[in-house]
Structure formats: structure tokens, C-alpha cells
Design a protein around this motif. Structure first.
Motif, PDB file in Angstrom:
ATOM      1  N   SER A  59       4.508  -6.619   6.427  1.00 36.94           N
ATOM      2  CA  SER A  59       3.173  -6.497   5.842  1.00 36.94           C
ATOM      3  C   SER A  59       2.248  -7.429   6.616  1.00 36.94           C
ATOM      4  O   SER A  59       2.706  -8.246   7.416  1.00 36.94           O
ATOM      5  CB  SER A  59       3.200  -6.878   4.356  1.00 36.94           C
ATOM      6  OG  SER A  59       3.256  -8.292   4.205  1.00 36.94           O
TER       7      SER A  59
ATOM      8  N   LEU B  42       3.057  -0.866   3.506  1.00 31.21           N
ATOM      9  CA  LEU B  42       4.237  -1.576   3.993  1.00 31.21           C
ATOM     10  C   LEU B  42       4.942  -0.750   5.066  1.00 31.21           C
ATOM     11  O   LEU B  42       5.081   0.464   4.938  1.00 31.21           O
ATOM     12  CB  LEU B  42       5.216  -1.843   2.853  1.00 31.21           C
ATOM     13  CG  LEU B  42       4.935  -3.019   1.910  1.00 31.21           C
ATOM     14  CD1 LEU B  42       5.979  -3.042   0.810  1.00 31.21           C
ATOM     15  CD2 LEU B  42       4.933  -4.331   2.665  1.00 31.21           C
TER      16      LEU B  42
ATOM     17  N   SER C 189       6.776  -7.551   0.774  1.00 33.62           N
ATOM     18  CA  SER C 189       7.838  -7.333   1.758  1.00 33.62           C
ATOM     19  C   SER C 189       9.187  -7.843   1.277  1.00 33.62           C
ATOM     20  O   SER C 189      10.230  -7.438   1.795  1.00 33.62           O
ATOM     21  CB  SER C 189       7.483  -8.023   3.085  1.00 33.62           C
ATOM     22  OG  SER C 189       7.582  -9.435   2.973  1.00 33.62           O
TER      23      SER C 189
END
Length: 531
Positions: A237, A469, A380
Motif C-alpha cells: 500500500s 491494495l 497491508s
């Protein structure tokens, strides 16, 4: 041609497992387990009884191929080793020698990410334990139309799992293979092959209705460390990235979001980043876990200066982290300067690579059976673990895209434990053989870590449509700084044939039902469904 119709190499299960294509679609599409179910409940829901069958095409010399079938009959564990018993059958006459560039067989625990490789007998020329014809010789006779039992051995899984996922050897991906726990392996049938095929000359008589080969069973006490490997995942990210491999996890906080250039004093933004990191650590770890805060710089500047800056930044991050976590964890710091660069600097993406390398890492160990974690932490670092996927039989491509003379058949993603498994099929659209150049370095994101931009599936990645993401294709960590692909190595594409390759990614949250696939040179493919 020699009377030896060539079999597989030592890394493959048997010559017959070198399939070019196989069915891939869930049978009746059992729904994914609800997120609140435990892994044990999910295992109970999806487990199906053996045998499992795959059919496909077995490639032989000069671009020919023949129909072929593999049946998985049993998967047994005695607590030390794992044994797979299959039957293979060549369904058409062989016009030439068998060829194979298939990925090696692997049994995968989709919950923990543990990868088990075939055991090899170092006292027998490194040949795999299990079925053989001549000791120390990787080749075996072929006999079309006559089913042949085959066995291979692996380390036993670390946890007493109920199902494992089979990958490699051209079979692609076979999930939900149930494990039977036994005190002793089922004894192989008495070999009779030498009554019909001479092991020295390979001359053969008329074969019986059933043929059995000797079985080399591993002795107790082998060192199986090298054959017990782990999947390494990478989720990225703008604020952080998270790497997982086995029981080791590393959250990398991007330094450019936390410190001004050449400074070790945290910015105001750093406090929020550390707050989210602390939330992730509380979600993922038990109290008392040791956490190492590690500072890194890029490769520019003096080594001594970089070492000092990395240490100061690690200490500053630790102090912020302590204020958020309290006394429940054991924290320490290290500064590593520019000794451990993630991305290669000096290329066209030098600026992005140097930004990737400037980071503060939080390193710790987690249990192999770690489960879901979703909360206020870093996106993440969230874990998403469903139950293991059920066995399925056939699947149609979601879409087909092209690059020059190569078509790419994109199959739906399959949620299996903590991962998404995806088959893609490369197909030559011309009338002549094509040399395949499928490495994806040029299509990788600028500043991508080097190990995720190499190999057949290099540059492949998934993006969540809502969060943005990025989930990179998983590599298998075979040793320190050494990696392998799940994908087969594809060298030549014959006209009209489909060459399947497997890509594996870390799974998103249970409510995510489609992803955008970036497929190297084939470009962006939105809306790939998850099943």
C-alpha cells in the motif's frame, strides 16, 4: 528412438503427470464458508472423498501430444512422512519420447502456507523416494492403455491438517486432497514388472492387466529441512507493505511518509502510521512477542552515515511504538543502513526503487495457524483466512486477452485458505512453434522488489478495486534469498495447444468477490471473479 519411452525427471511424480491441460471448474460450486466459521469447521464442510481424477494432454517430442489421465487414490501421513498414491494412464498411442518442463510436485497447506517437496534419496543418485524401475535411473517404461500405480513421499505437514493442495507436474492445481493419518503406510502391491520388462535391455513381453513397480520407502530419521518450504507473500500500500513467509512476518513502513530527507525526527504523519501499526501488532500477536524495529536507507550516501541514520530512525519508531503498545511486548532496534536493498537501484525506476528501500521494518514471528485479523490496523497487515477449497473438476476461462501472437486464457481465482490460486493458459495463435519469452520484468511496477518481478509470472499482480491494495504473485522461499515459482517454465509454444501456469496470491477479505489482474505484457484485466 531408444526402446526407453522417456519418463519424467527426478523432480516429477511420474512421466504421466506432465499434463498440458486439465479440468478446473468447481463441481456444483460449493459456497465459500462463512467468515465466522473456524478453519476446522470449514475443513469439515468442504472435504470430499478420494479418488480425484484429472485428464489432460501429455506432450511428447516434435510437438505431438496424447490424452492422459491421473487418479489420486490416497494421501497418507504417518506423522513423519507423507505418501501420495496415484494411478496414471496414457490413453492414446505415444508417437515419441515424453518431454517435460513441468514445475516440481508440491503439497501445500493453504492455511499456513507451508510447502512440502518430494523427498530424494541421496544414496540413490538423488532420485525421489517411491516408485522406480531401475535404482538410480529417473526413467520408467511407458505402456499406453495400462493404468500404472505410482507413489511419492514428502515430509509430513507440521500441523495435523485435514486436506492439502496438490500443485505442479503439469497437473496445475488440485485442492482439497484429504489426508489420512496412519501408523504405517498401506503396503504397496508386490512388484511384478520384472516378469514382463527386462530392466537391463527394456525388452518386454505381453503385459498383464495390472503392472506394479518396486517402492523405495524412506527410512526414519531423514533430515527433511530442505523439503519443508514456505510461501512468501507481499502486500503493498502507499503507507506500508507486509511480507509473510512461514512463521516470519515483516511490516515495512515507508520512511518517506515518516521522516523528512536525511532526518530522524518523526513527522506528524508518522504518529498515525505507528498507531495503525500498533493496532496491527495487537491484532496479530500474543503479548510478550519479541518485535525487532529495523531501520534501512537507500544505497546513496556514505555507509557510515546511512548506518547511523537507519539506527536513529529505528529508535525513533520504537519510542513511538512503545507509547502505543505499552509494556506488553519486547522491543529492540537494529540499523542496517543500505545493506539490505529490496529494489534494485540505478535503473529507469531508480527514484521509486530508492523510495522502496528507505523503510522502517517491524519484524516478528507468528504461529503457523494464525487466523483472520481485521480491525483498525494497517490494510497491508490484515490476514484473511478462509477454509480450504473443495476439490473441483472443470472450469471455463473468464476471458482471453492477447499480446502479439500469444493468447492468454484467464481463469477465475479460487479462494483456498489464506490464498487465491489462479490458472492461466498461454496459447500460440500462429501455425508455427513460438519461443516463449514470458518473463515479466518490463511490466513490473516501478520500484517493485526484485524477487516478485522474475520468472514466468513475474509482473503479475492483483489490485483490490476499492482499497487499491496490491497483492504480488507469491514466490516459494527455498533458502535464504533463493526463490522458485509455482508456475511451470514454458520454453516453446506449439500451435493450438494451451500451456497452463499457476499463479498464487495472498487472499483479500471474504467480502471481496473480484480483483483486477495485471498480467504482465498482457495488460490490465478488470473484474476477474473469485470462487
Amino acid at each position: 528412438m531408444s526402446s526407453r519411452a522417456l519418463g519424467t525427471s527426478a523432480a516429477a511424480l511420474a512421466l504421466a503427470l506432465s499434463l498440458s491441460s486439465c479440468g478446473l471448474l468447481p463441481d456444483n460450486g460449493d459456497p465459500d464458508p462463512a467468515p465466522e466459521e473456524t478453519a476446522d469447521q470449514a475443513q469439515e464442510t468442504v472435504a470430499q472423498d478420494l479418488p480425484f481424477t484429472r485428464q489432460g494432454r501429455l506432450f511428447v517430442e516434435d510437438g505431438n501430444d496424447v490424452a492422459f489421465e491421473v487418479v489420486i487414490n490416497a494421501l497418507e501421513s504417518d506423522g513423519e512422512y507423507l505418501m501420495i498414491d496415484v494411478t496414471h494412464n496414457i490413453l492414446e498411442p505415444l508417437p515419441g519420447a515424453v518431454t517435460s518442463t513441468s514445475a516440481p510436485i508440491r503439497m501445500v497447506d493453504p492455511l499456513s502456507g507451508e510447502v512440502l517437496r518430494v523427498l530424494e534419496n541421496e544414496d540413490n543418485n538423488g532420485e525421489p523416494y517411491g516408485t522406480y524401475f531401475v535404482e538410480g535411473d529417473p526413467f520408467m517404461p511407458t505402456h499406453e492403455g495400462l493404468a500404472t500405480p505410482m507413489r511419492r513421499y514428502f515430509p509430513a505437514p507440521s500441523e495435523e491438517v485435514e486436506t492439502l493442495t496438490f500443485t505442479g507436474a503439469g497437473l496445475g492445481y488440485v485442492p482439497g486432497v484429504p489426508v489420512t493419518y496412519v501408523d504405517e503406510f498401506t503396503e504397496a502391491p508386490e512388484p511384478n514388472v520384472y516378469d514382463y520388462i527386462d530392466p537391463e535391455t527394456w525388452e518386454r513381453q505381453e503385459l498383464p492387466d495390472e503392472i506394479f513397480y518396486p517402492d523405495d520407502v524412506p527410512e526414519s530419521g531423514l533430515d527433511v529441512t530442505a523439503e519443508r518450504q514456505s510461501m512468501e507473500s507481499f502486500v503493498d500500500s502507499p503507507v506500508s507493505s507486509t511480507t509473510r513467509a512461514g512463521d516470519q512476518e515483516t511490516i515495512a513502513l515507508h520512511s518517506d511518509n515518516m521522516f523528512e530527507v536525511d532526518e530522524a525526527e518523526p513527522t506528524d504523519e508518522a504518529a498515525e502510521t505507528i498507531r495503525q501499526a500498533a493496532a496491527s501488532l495487537r491484532e496479530n500477536l500474543a503479548e510478550g512477542t519479541e518485535i525487532t524495529v529495523i531501520g534501512h536507507t537507500d544505497g546513496t550516501g556514505d555507509d557510515a552515515y546511512n548506518q547511523n541514520l537507519s539506527q536513529e530512525r529505528a529508535q525513533a519508531a520504537l519510542e513511538l511504538l512503545e507509547s502505543e503498545l505499552g509494556d506488553g511486548f519486547s522491543l529492540s532496534t537494529e540499523g542496517r543502513g543500505s545493506d539490505e536493498l529490496l529494489a534494485e537501484e540505478g535503473g529507469d525506476d531508480d527514484e521509486e526503487a530508492r523510495a522502496r528501500n528507505r523503510r522502517v521494518e517491524l519484524f516478528y514471528e507468528v504461529p503457523l495457524d494464525a487466523r483472520d485479523s481485521e480491525g483498525e490496523g494497517l490494510d497491508s497487515a490484515q490476514r484473511h483466512v478462509a477454509g480450504p477449497a473443495a476439490y473441483f473438476e472443470e472450469m471455463e476461462p473468464h476471458t482471453t486477452v492477447s499480446d502479439d501472437d500469444i493468447d492468454l486464457n484467464v481463469y477465475p481465482l479460487v479462494r483456498d485458505g489464506a490464498y487465491l490460486f489462479q490458472m492461466v493458459g498461454f496459447q500460440n495463435s500462429t501455425l508455427n512453434d513460438l519461443e516463449a519469452d514470458l518473463d515479466g520484468d518490463e511490466s513490473a511496477l516501478p520500484g517493485s522488489p526484485a524477487q516478485y518481478a522474475e520468472g514466468t509470472m513475474g509482473g503479475f499482480r492483483l489490485e483490490e478495486p476499492d482499497s487499491g491494495l496490491i497483492r504480488y504473485v507469491i514466490r516459494i522461499r527455498t533458502a535464504e534469498d533463493e526463490y522458485e515459482d509455482f508456475a511451470d517454465q514454458i520454453h516453446t509454444l506449439s500451435p493450438g495447444e494451451e500451456y497452463l501456469a499457476l499463479a498464487v496470491f495472498p487472499a483479500p477479505a471474504a467480502d471481496v468477490n473480484e480483483m483486477t489482474l495485471y498480467a504482465g505484457a498482457f495488460g490490465e484485466i478488470p473484474g476477474v471473479p473469485i470462487r
